[in-house]
Design a protein around this motif. Structure first.
Motif, PDB file in Angstrom:
ATOM      1  N   UNK A 140       0.820  -1.212   0.000  1.00 41.22           N
ATOM      2  CA  UNK A 140       0.000   0.000   0.000  1.00 41.22           C
ATOM      3  C   UNK A 140       0.851   1.257   0.000  1.00 41.22           C
ATOM      4  N   UNK A 141       1.939   1.220   0.743  1.00 42.55           N
ATOM      5  CA  UNK A 141       2.810   2.416   0.800  1.00 42.55           C
ATOM      6  C   UNK A 141       3.431   2.701  -0.558  1.00 42.55           C
ATOM      7  N   UNK A 142       3.829   1.655  -1.242  1.00 41.54           N
ATOM      8  CA  UNK A 142       4.406   1.839  -2.585  1.00 41.54           C
ATOM      9  C   UNK A 142       3.352   2.370  -3.552  1.00 41.54           C
ATOM     10  N   UNK A 143       2.157   1.799  -3.486  1.00 44.83           N
ATOM     11  CA  UNK A 143       1.074   2.255  -4.365  1.00 44.83           C
ATOM     12  C   UNK A 143       0.684   3.691  -4.052  1.00 44.83           C
ATOM     13  N   UNK A 144       0.656   4.022  -2.765  1.00 44.99           N
ATOM     14  CA  UNK A 144       0.287   5.370  -2.356  1.00 44.99           C
ATOM     15  C   UNK A 144       1.302   6.391  -2.877  1.00 44.99           C
ATOM     16  N   UNK A 145       2.579   6.018  -2.861  1.00 44.95           N
ATOM     17  CA  UNK A 145       3.618   6.927  -3.363  1.00 44.95           C
ATOM     18  C   UNK A 145       3.397   7.237  -4.835  1.00 44.95           C
ATOM     19  N   UNK A 146       3.050   6.210  -5.610  1.00 49.79           N
ATOM     20  CA  UNK A 146       2.800   6.410  -7.034  1.00 49.79           C
ATOM     21  C   UNK A 146       1.565   7.273  -7.253  1.00 49.79           C
ATOM     22  N   UNK A 147       0.514   6.999  -6.491  1.00 48.49           N
ATOM     23  CA  UNK A 147      -0.720   7.775  -6.647  1.00 48.49           C
ATOM     24  C   UNK A 147      -0.537   9.219  -6.190  1.00 48.49           C
ATOM     25  N   UNK A 148       0.343   9.420  -5.213  1.00 50.23           N
ATOM     26  CA  UNK A 148       0.604  10.776  -4.726  1.00 50.23           C
ATOM     27  C   UNK A 148       1.269  11.613  -5.816  1.00 50.23           C
ATOM     28  N   UNK A 149       2.084  10.971  -6.656  1.00 51.49           N
ATOM     29  CA  UNK A 149       2.700  11.682  -7.775  1.00 51.49           C
ATOM     30  C   UNK A 149       1.621  12.138  -8.756  1.00 51.49           C
ATOM     31  N   UNK A 150       0.637  11.256  -8.981  1.00 55.11           N
ATOM     32  CA  UNK A 150      -0.466  11.623  -9.864  1.00 55.11           C
ATOM     33  C   UNK A 150      -1.284  12.763  -9.288  1.00 55.11           C
ATOM     34  N   UNK A 151      -1.462  12.784  -7.970  1.00 56.60           N
ATOM     35  CA  UNK A 151      -2.193  13.874  -7.335  1.00 56.60           C
ATOM     36  C   UNK A 151      -1.430  15.183  -7.475  1.00 56.60           C
ATOM     37  N   UNK A 212      -8.250   8.692  -0.343  1.00 56.16           N
ATOM     38  CA  UNK A 212      -8.321  10.166  -0.348  1.00 56.16           C
ATOM     39  C   UNK A 212      -7.542  10.734  -1.528  1.00 56.16           C
ATOM     40  N   UNK A 213      -6.368  10.203  -1.748  1.00 53.59           N
ATOM     41  CA  UNK A 213      -5.493  10.711  -2.798  1.00 53.59           C
ATOM     42  C   UNK A 213      -6.067  10.433  -4.186  1.00 53.59           C
ATOM     43  N   UNK A 214      -6.486   9.194  -4.416  1.00 52.27           N
ATOM     44  CA  UNK A 214      -6.981   8.844  -5.753  1.00 52.27           C
ATOM     45  C   UNK A 214      -8.296   9.552  -6.076  1.00 52.27           C
ATOM     46  N   UNK A 215      -9.171   9.693  -5.070  1.00 49.02           N
ATOM     47  CA  UNK A 215     -10.444  10.364  -5.317  1.00 49.02           C
ATOM     48  C   UNK A 215     -10.246  11.852  -5.600  1.00 49.02           C
ATOM     49  N   UNK A 227      -7.743  26.633 -10.185  1.00 46.70           N
ATOM     50  CA  UNK A 227      -7.565  27.549  -9.060  1.00 46.70           C
ATOM     51  C   UNK A 227      -7.065  26.806  -7.826  1.00 46.70           C
ATOM     52  N   UNK A 228      -5.983  27.332  -7.232  1.00 44.92           N
ATOM     53  CA  UNK A 228      -5.375  26.682  -6.073  1.00 44.92           C
ATOM     54  C   UNK A 228      -6.348  26.580  -4.900  1.00 44.92           C
ATOM     55  N   UNK A 229      -7.098  27.647  -4.666  1.00 48.98           N
ATOM     56  CA  UNK A 229      -8.030  27.660  -3.533  1.00 48.98           C
ATOM     57  C   UNK A 229      -9.115  26.604  -3.706  1.00 48.98           C
ATOM     58  N   UNK A 230      -9.654  26.506  -4.925  1.00 47.16           N
ATOM     59  CA  UNK A 230     -10.724  25.542  -5.182  1.00 47.16           C
ATOM     60  C   UNK A 230     -10.200  24.109  -5.111  1.00 47.16           C
ATOM     61  N   UNK A 231      -8.986  23.909  -5.622  1.00 51.63           N
ATOM     62  CA  UNK A 231      -8.386  22.573  -5.576  1.00 51.63           C
ATOM     63  C   UNK A 231      -8.118  22.157  -4.131  1.00 51.63           C
ATOM     64  N   UNK A 232      -7.634  23.103  -3.341  1.00 60.71           N
ATOM     65  CA  UNK A 232      -7.344  22.825  -1.933  1.00 60.71           C
ATOM     66  C   UNK A 232      -8.616  22.483  -1.161  1.00 60.71           C
ATOM     67  N   UNK A 233      -9.679  23.234  -1.429  1.00 60.23           N
ATOM     68  CA  UNK A 233     -10.950  22.971  -0.756  1.00 60.23           C
ATOM     69  C   UNK A 233     -11.532  21.628  -1.190  1.00 60.23           C
ATOM     70  N   UNK A 234     -11.322  21.274  -2.460  1.00 56.93           N
ATOM     71  CA  UNK A 234     -11.782  19.979  -2.955  1.00 56.93           C
ATOM     72  C   UNK A 234     -11.099  18.845  -2.195  1.00 56.93           C
ATOM     73  N   UNK A 235      -9.805  19.001  -1.970  1.00 58.99           N
ATOM     74  CA  UNK A 235      -9.045  17.988  -1.231  1.00 58.99           C
ATOM     75  C   UNK A 235      -9.584  17.841   0.195  1.00 58.99           C
ATOM     76  N   UNK A 236      -9.874  18.961   0.831  1.00 56.45           N
ATOM     77  CA  UNK A 236     -10.409  18.938   2.196  1.00 56.45           C
ATOM     78  C   UNK A 236     -11.790  18.274   2.229  1.00 56.45           C
ATOM     79  N   UNK A 237     -12.639  18.595   1.266  1.00 56.28           N
ATOM     80  CA  UNK A 237     -13.995  18.047   1.226  1.00 56.28           C
ATOM     81  C   UNK A 237     -13.975  16.530   1.038  1.00 56.28           C
TER      82      UNK A 237
END
Length: 290
Positions: A140-151, A212-215, A227-237
């Motif tokens: 999972x940690x390896x997969x998460x690292x790859x998905x984090x790059x995509x995020x 959380x990361x993939x979604x 927009x950075x603000x909208x993207x950041x809020x999307x991540x929080x939501x």
């Protein structure tokens, strides 16, 4: 059934607890108390029932859910006349069998054999589960690292600048962890300052963060968020929605999950060390004869 009802032991047996082990439709192992009794040297059900009762109390004292280990059941037997009779039975987990052996008549040699067998077998199961958990964490940690790059790439396309990526990441943590940022989580768990908090998560927590990361990645791309603000809020939501789902399912909040004793880096070092040891072992030539 009368208190002195005999259990047909079929004469002396060599305890073979694996031979009476059964699997249910979900692949979970269990033992029938009726099958187990003679292997533990019991010839009457009432005496064995007493051992079961003591084992149930022991399981309660160590905080176990009794129903998970001692499930009431009935067993159909054929009498000498050919008639069928339903007898009281229990479906027992490996842990239940171990407790029964621990609470059995110590004068019976079969009890000593059972205590050794179930103690060793229970420990082997624990080790197997531990290895499986370690393997899941590494995967999972390896997969998460790859998905984090995509995020990171999706966030960059949405307008999140590199200098603001930390803030973007923290928003996802705040949503999932009820307001806690990465540094807050590290402090809560007493982790080193330079530690990556993801390296100190069990498989359940890693899976929640991977989701959380993939979604978030997929939503940024799918909805074309700019927009950075909208993207950041999307991540929080999205982090918040995953937390809500965990709550609805009755799960443990991620910040309350246990912290593994070994980090991902330690697991990798241990795995590499084992590989080196195995590589040094002499190999038997395929041409060698016995």
């Amino acid at each position: 059934m009368s208190a002195g009802e005999n259990i047909d032991s079929g004469g002396p047996r060599i305890p073979d607890f694996d031979s009476i082990r059964q699997l249910n439709e979900f692949g979970a192992e269990y033992w029938s108390a009726r099958d187990l009794a003679p292997l533990l040297g019991y010839t009457t059900w009432q005496r064995f029932q007493n051992a079961i009762d003591r084992a149930v109390i022991s399981s309660q004292q160590v905080g176990q859910v009794t129903e998970n280990h001692f499930s009431g059941a009935a067993k159909m037997v054929i009498l000498g006349s050919g008639a069928k009779r339903q007898l009281k039975d229990f479906l027992l987990s490996r842990f239940a069998c171990y407790l029964i052996a621990q609470n059995g008549d110590p004068r019976k040699p079969e009890i000593a054999s059972a205590q050794a067998y179930f103690a060793i077998a229970t420990r082997e199961n624990e080790v197997t589960r531990q290895l499986s958990e370690e393997e899941r964490r590494l995967e999972l940690r390896e997969r998460l690292s790859e998905n984090d790059k995509g995020l990171a790439q999706a966030a960059h396309r949405a307008g999140v600048l590199p200098r603001n990526f930390g803030q973007f990441q923290d928003a996802g943590y705040e949503g999932l962890y009820g307001g806690l940022k990465r540094e807050d989580l590290k402090q809560k768990r007493g982790l080193p300052n330079r530690a990556d908090v993801l390296d100190y998560m069990d498989s359940t927590e890693l899976a929640a963060n991977d989701f959380r990361i993939t979604q978030t990645r997929d939503k940024l791309i799918r909805d074309g968020i700019i927009g950075a603000a909208k993207a950041t809020e999307t991540h929080r939501e999205i982090g918040s929605k995953i937390r809500e789902t965990i709550t609805e399912l009755g799960g443990t909040m991620p910040e309350e999950l246990p912290t593994p004793k070994e980090s991902i880096k330690q697991l990798k070092r241990g795995k590499a060390k084992n590989s080196k040891v195995k590589a040094k072992l002499p190999r038997v030539s395929e041409d060698s004869s016995l």
